[in-house]
Write a protein that holds these residues in place. Structure first.
Motif, PDB file in Angstrom:
ATOM      1  N   LYS A 100      -4.444  -6.991  15.218  1.00 23.58           N
ATOM      2  CA  LYS A 100      -5.824  -6.699  15.597  1.00 23.58           C
ATOM      3  C   LYS A 100      -6.711  -7.702  14.865  1.00 23.58           C
ATOM      4  O   LYS A 100      -6.580  -7.884  13.657  1.00 23.58           O
ATOM      5  CB  LYS A 100      -6.186  -5.276  15.183  1.00 23.58           C
ATOM      6  N   GLU A 109       0.864  -1.179   0.000  1.00 24.91           N
ATOM      7  CA  GLU A 109       0.000   0.000   0.000  1.00 24.91           C
ATOM      8  C   GLU A 109       0.903   1.233   0.000  1.00 24.91           C
ATOM      9  O   GLU A 109       1.744   1.375   0.885  1.00 24.91           O
ATOM     10  CB  GLU A 109      -0.869  -0.031   1.264  1.00 24.91           C
ATOM     11  N   THR A 162      -5.352  -7.508  11.144  1.00 28.07           N
ATOM     12  CA  THR A 162      -4.597  -6.325  10.716  1.00 28.07           C
ATOM     13  C   THR A 162      -3.282  -6.324  11.495  1.00 28.07           C
ATOM     14  O   THR A 162      -3.298  -6.390  12.732  1.00 28.07           O
ATOM     15  CB  THR A 162      -5.360  -5.030  11.041  1.00 28.07           C
ATOM     16  N   VAL A 163      -2.182  -6.220  10.795  1.00 24.39           N
ATOM     17  CA  VAL A 163      -0.887  -6.351  11.467  1.00 24.39           C
ATOM     18  C   VAL A 163      -0.088  -5.051  11.388  1.00 24.39           C
ATOM     19  O   VAL A 163       0.061  -4.466  10.310  1.00 24.39           O
ATOM     20  CB  VAL A 163      -0.061  -7.500  10.849  1.00 24.39           C
ATOM     21  N   LYS A 188      -0.580  -2.240   8.483  1.00 18.66           N
ATOM     22  CA  LYS A 188      -1.535  -3.029   7.697  1.00 18.66           C
ATOM     23  C   LYS A 188      -0.792  -4.025   6.804  1.00 18.66           C
ATOM     24  O   LYS A 188      -1.047  -4.121   5.596  1.00 18.66           O
ATOM     25  CB  LYS A 188      -2.438  -2.117   6.874  1.00 18.66           C
ATOM     26  N   ILE A 224      -6.129   5.356   9.661  1.00 22.26           N
ATOM     27  CA  ILE A 224      -5.771   4.763   8.356  1.00 22.26           C
ATOM     28  C   ILE A 224      -5.116   3.391   8.523  1.00 22.26           C
ATOM     29  O   ILE A 224      -5.133   2.590   7.591  1.00 22.26           O
ATOM     30  CB  ILE A 224      -4.863   5.700   7.501  1.00 22.26           C
ATOM     31  N   ASN A 225      -4.574   3.132   9.696  1.00 24.37           N
ATOM     32  CA  ASN A 225      -3.956   1.819   9.923  1.00 24.37           C
ATOM     33  C   ASN A 225      -4.918   0.824  10.555  1.00 24.37           C
ATOM     34  O   ASN A 225      -4.509  -0.249  10.995  1.00 24.37           O
ATOM     35  CB  ASN A 225      -2.714   1.974  10.814  1.00 24.37           C
ATOM     36  N   ASN A 226      -6.203   1.201  10.603  1.00 21.68           N
ATOM     37  CA  ASN A 226      -7.238   0.335  11.192  1.00 21.68           C
ATOM     38  C   ASN A 226      -6.891  -0.055  12.628  1.00 21.68           C
ATOM     39  O   ASN A 226      -7.064  -1.193  13.029  1.00 21.68           O
ATOM     40  CB  ASN A 226      -7.443  -0.918  10.327  1.00 21.68           C
ATOM     41  N   MET A 227      -6.379   0.898  13.388  1.00 26.50           N
ATOM     42  CA  MET A 227      -5.998   0.618  14.767  1.00 26.50           C
ATOM     43  C   MET A 227      -6.774   1.502  15.755  1.00 26.50           C
ATOM     44  O   MET A 227      -6.276   1.797  16.838  1.00 26.50           O
ATOM     45  CB  MET A 227      -4.491   0.812  14.947  1.00 26.50           C
ATOM     46  N   SER A 278      -6.904   0.634  19.737  1.00 24.65           N
ATOM     47  CA  SER A 278      -7.400  -0.477  18.908  1.00 24.65           C
ATOM     48  C   SER A 278      -8.652  -1.103  19.494  1.00 24.65           C
ATOM     49  O   SER A 278      -9.568  -1.477  18.779  1.00 24.65           O
ATOM     50  CB  SER A 278      -6.342  -1.571  18.786  1.00 24.65           C
TER      51      SER A 278
END
Lengths: 466, 443
Positions: free
Chosen positions: B176, A96, B140-141, B39, A262-265, A386
């Motif tokens: 996550k 990405e 998700t890492v 991610k 944006i990092n889904n955290m 998170s």
């Protein structure tokens, strides 16, 4: 004298890049003075220079970063080459790509806005203030085992130049005085601290009374020795403005920093426009309020900052952005990209975070709680965005019984859930105060302010041992 | 002689020539390589030189401290420190900077392969773990790694001349996991001193397994229960509590919870804890501390009895005990403070499974620890990662749950210690159980 902007432009121009690539040089020049008095003796009288340049590149969607402690064209070029080469070496590992918005360019100078430059104050004057404060903590009683006073002034300048045309020269001054007392009686030990911190000059110190500040700290520490052990359990809590400042910072603020989005955290990812609290709750992030510890005009990427509405009448409105997160989410950068010094990259951070005032008096809020605890004076905290679970500590409090303040209670911590907590607000006070001048840690430190009015909240887990 | 050692010696002499009574120069030359993964995608990397020099100058009993990022301008910092010392109030307890001594060599603190591993190799190693941590789109890492190559020099006017080189890497793989609207997290640290230790497959797998296992966390009812600490939580708790309680400086100030308790019973009799700075390759291993004093191995608690304080030169002088070389500086501008190194906790007699089976009602705490807030003797902490245990069975993960107990009760109420010991980066730790803990939760 070195013209940093001309120098940086000259170095950046040596390295042709494509339209979507990005180069940035950020000079950092900082002088830090710290005086720390403990139990009547000098623990630390120090002076620190941090001088260096941060060189950041975005090549083919990958970031590279390096630093140079010297500002010669050769040293800066070498460091920029290292930065570019590590970015290029990262391209093959990308799934990405990162980007920055290409249509926002900032130019400006933000000189120090202070009345008295702390660097002009003789060392002995600074020492005298700290000694006075510490002495008055200690002199409150023999059970004060440790008394400290700390006086810190920082004057720093960042000059930011990037390949898009941004040229910003921003200076900031941070002055902070804090005192603490540790009281001990047998196996009971209680911590108390207080601080005043601003982004103004030495006038900050002239406006406080160290004698009074020290005396209050000492008295509070001694009083807590005979206070009740705090209760534990799920209860209603009334928080004072300093605690509300930490509460909104930890419970909510970190989850709206857009790197975690944006990092889904973050549990608040995808929640803009959603109801996250009761209609009485409005939250602002506003570093433009002059003079507070978390105030600033331009961030470490050169973006001019602005007041950001985070929650409006219970509805989530937006996030705090760096250039990268703004590009990713297709919004305007809002000046949240801050870096501690030249060894760090800018990341989205808070500045001044606060809950707007409501219309209830302390007495009305206390009656709303009816049975619970009043907690005051923050002692720090942390959050895991998170899963939205946060933790923070109060220095002291009072039991609330039948809507009235009762006995004093000792140091205690609390935890809660980000997605529930603003919906659990029972009442918002009218006594708005920017009461918490703190330092936030997120891999790197940043001066921040937190605030709000007295707040009544239900379903807070209090971690007492009784 | 290294160039930096020459600079340090020259500047110690310069400080004395200005009129200082004692001078210490600390130089840290550090090359860092950092990489960031979000991610499951590499974002980029950093290659930078950090460090600098710190200066301590004493004039009589008055101290001036300075630091600079520019070692070539160190003489200016020495001059400034001397000027600050002349204006600083005295510290009546200061006696002298340490005189040094013979340093015991600690093996495996520097690895040439790690020092010279190219950025691409570090990326490759990390991406192996990332792949293992993200079996499908529910995971998700995020991850990061920092490799440091350090030259550390301390020279003082009292005879200390110490130099060491070290390599170290530190990082983590964080996962996550999402199931519907529910989320959970798992994380595994990655630490070591050699390239051969940089294996991430196991860490990636464990982080993913932990994240998945923690989905469906529930609030529970508050009450008095047992807590079972896994290896990392046992180490995190006991190391942190002893760092506070056995700290020579806070003991001298009278606020450490073990102040005046040498020789007294402070923990359950099965508890023996040592500090061992000489573990080969240990992340906290060192032959000398941040003042250049030779570090010594220590017994902290033996069969429940408190034996020794952690000391540096200042606290040893104040307590009138031996300086055991545990002074650590938070930064180049800091004064040292006594700090624990590798922690060796003796095993007990229980199987870990038996501890769980024997627990009627309690919380299993993973990957965190019980710590004190400031000097308080009350432990009041959030359970970051925990499971509810009922009648010997792990029932479900918990959320919004806190632990409350005094530090004295926490140490005295340890009623089970596992015989299995895990080696964590130089430290050794079993699992333990603590009884009669106040658990507060959101139900």
């Amino acid at each position: 004298m070195v013209d940093h902007i001309t120098l940086a432009k000259k170095v950046i121009e040596k390295y042709p890049i494509t339209k979507n690539d990005f180069l940035e040089i950020r000079f950092f020049i900082g002088e830090f003075t710290n005086i720390n008095i403990r139990n009547g003796a000098a623990e630390q009288v120090s002076n620190e220079f941090k001088i260096g340049a941060a060189l950041r590149s975005l090549i083919g969607g990958a970031w590279g970063f390096s630093t140079s402690k010297n500002f010669s064209t050769r040293d800066l070029s070498n460091a920029l080459e290292t930065s570019i080469s590590v970015a290029k070496a990262s391209i093959s590992g990308l799934s990405e790509k990162s980007a920055v918005p290409t249509n926002y360019v900032y130019n400006g100078v933000a000189p120090l806005k202070i009345t008295i430059d702390p660097r002009d104050i003789p060392l002995e004057d600074k020492i005298r203030v700290a000694v006075d404060l510490e002495k008055h903590v200690r002199h409150e009683g023999e059970k004060i085992k440790v008394s400290t006073a700390s006086l810190t002034d920082i004057v720093q300048r960042e000059i930011i130049v990037n390949s898009l045309g941004t040229e910003v020269d921003v200076s900031n001054c941070y002055v902070r005085i804090s005192g603490s007392g540790i009281a001990r009686d047998g196996s009971i030990v209680q911590n108390v601290s207080d601080s005043v911190g601003t982004s103004r000059g030495w006038e900050t110190i002239k406006e406080i009374n160290p004698t009074e500040m020290g005396t209050k700290i000492g008295r509070r520490a001694l009083n807590l020795l005979s206070a009740q052990t705090p209760p534990g359990g799920n209860m209603k809590v009334l928080m004072d403005p300093t605690l509300v400042g930490v509460f909104i910072h930890e419970a909510f603020g970190h989850a709206i920093e857009a790197d975690s989005i944006i990092n889904n955290m973050s549990v608040l990812a995808g929640k803009v426009g959603h109801k996250v609290g009761v209609p009485d709750i409005t939250v602002y992030e506003d570093p433009t309020i002059p003079g507070l510890r978390g105030s600033y005009e331009y961030d470490s990427e050169g973006t001019k900052t602005k007041r950001r509405t985070i929650v409006d009448k219970g509805v989530l409105k937006g996030y705090l952005h760096s250039l990268e997160t703004a590009a990713k989410m297709g919004v305007e950068p809002n000046g949240g990209g801050r870096a501690e010094n030249f060894n760090y990259k800018p990341i989205p951070r808070m500045g001044v975070t606060y809950i707007d005032k409501g219309d209830m008096s302390i007495e009305e809020l206390c009656q709303e709680i009816n049975e619970g605890v009043y907690l005051s004076k923050s002692y720090g905290g942390y959050v895991n965005p998170s899963i939205g679970q946060f933790f923070f500590t109060a220095q002291e409090g009072r039991i609330i019984t039948k809507g009235e303040f009762g006995p004093l209670i000792q140091n205690v911590s609390m935890s809660g859930l980000t997605l529930e907590v603003l919906s659990n607000v029972l009442g918002v006070g009218k006594d708005l105060e920017m009461a918490f001048p703190g330092t936030c840690g997120k891999g790197q430190s940043a001066p921040v302010t937190g605030g709000g009015p007295t707040l009544a909240v239900m379903n807070v887990v209090v971690g007492g041992s009784k | 002689m290294s160039a930096s050692l020459k600079i340090a010696k020259k500047n110690v002499e310069y400080g004395i020539s200005l009129g200082a009574d004692q001078v210490e120069i600390q130089i840290l030359n550090q090359k860092q390589t950092r990489l960031e993964i979000r991610k499951s995608s590499l974002k980029g990397g950093d290659i930078l030189e950090t460090g600098g020099a710190g200066v301590r100058v004493y004039v009589g009993k008055s101290l001036g401290l300075t630091s600079t990022t520019r070692i070539n301008e160190l003489n200016e910092s020495v001059k400034k420190a001397y000027s600050l010392a002349k204006g600083a109030p005295e510290d009546p307890y200061f006696s002298s900077l340490p005189i040094g001594g013979k340093y015991r060599r600690v093996r495996e603190l520097y690895d040439n392969e790690l020092a010279n591993a190219p950025f691409e190799i570090l990326v490759k190693k990390m991406m192996e773990g990332i792949e293992e941590a993200s079996p499908n789109k529910d995971y998700t890492v995020s991850s990061g790694l920092n490799r440091s190559v350090t030259e550390h020099i301390i020279v003082n006017s009292q005879g200390v001349e110490a130099r060491t080189k070290g390599t170290i890497f530190s990082g983590s793989i964080g996962v996550k996991f999402e199931k519907g609207l529910d989320t959970s997290i798992g994380s595994e640290p990655i630490n070591g001193r050699s390239l051969k230790e940089l294996e991430t497959l196991d860490a990636g797998k464990k982080a993913a397994e932990k994240a998945k296992a923690r989905i469906g966390a529930k609030k529970i009812s508050s009450g008095i229960m047992d807590i079972v600490l896994d290896h990392k939580s046992t180490l995190g708790s006991l190391a942190s509590l002893l760092n506070s309680g056995a700290n020579g400086l806070t003991a001298a100030l009278g606020t450490a919870f073990l102040t005046g308790k040498i020789g007294e019973k402070v923990a359950e009799k099965g508890i023996t804890i040592k500090d061992d700075p000489f573990v080969p390759g240990g992340v906290a291993s060192q032959s000398f501390d941040d003042e250049g004093t030779p570090t010594k191995k220590l017994v902290l608690i033996e069969k429940g009895l408190f034996k020794n304080y952690l000391t540096d030169s200042y606290s040893a002088n104040r307590l009138n005990v031996e300086n055991n070389g545990h002074g650590a500086k938070n930064s180049l501008i800091s004064k040292p403070t006594p700090t624990i190194t590798n922690v060796i906790i003796s095993p007990g007699k229980w199987n870990t499974e038996e501890i769980i089976k024997d627990t009627k009602k309690g919380i299993l705490i993973e990957d965190s620890g019980l710590t004190l807030q400031g000097a308080s003797t009350n432990i009041s902490r959030m359970v970051d990662n925990g499971y509810y245990i009922e009648n010997g069975e792990i029932k479900h993960p918990v959320k919004n749950t806190m632990v409350g107990i005094t530090v004295f009760d926490a140490l005295s109420n340890i009623n089970a210690i596992s015989k299995e010991i895990v080696n964590l980066w130089g430290s050794q730790t079993p699992n333990i159980r603590i009884t009669k803990v106040k658990i507060s939760s959101g139900q």
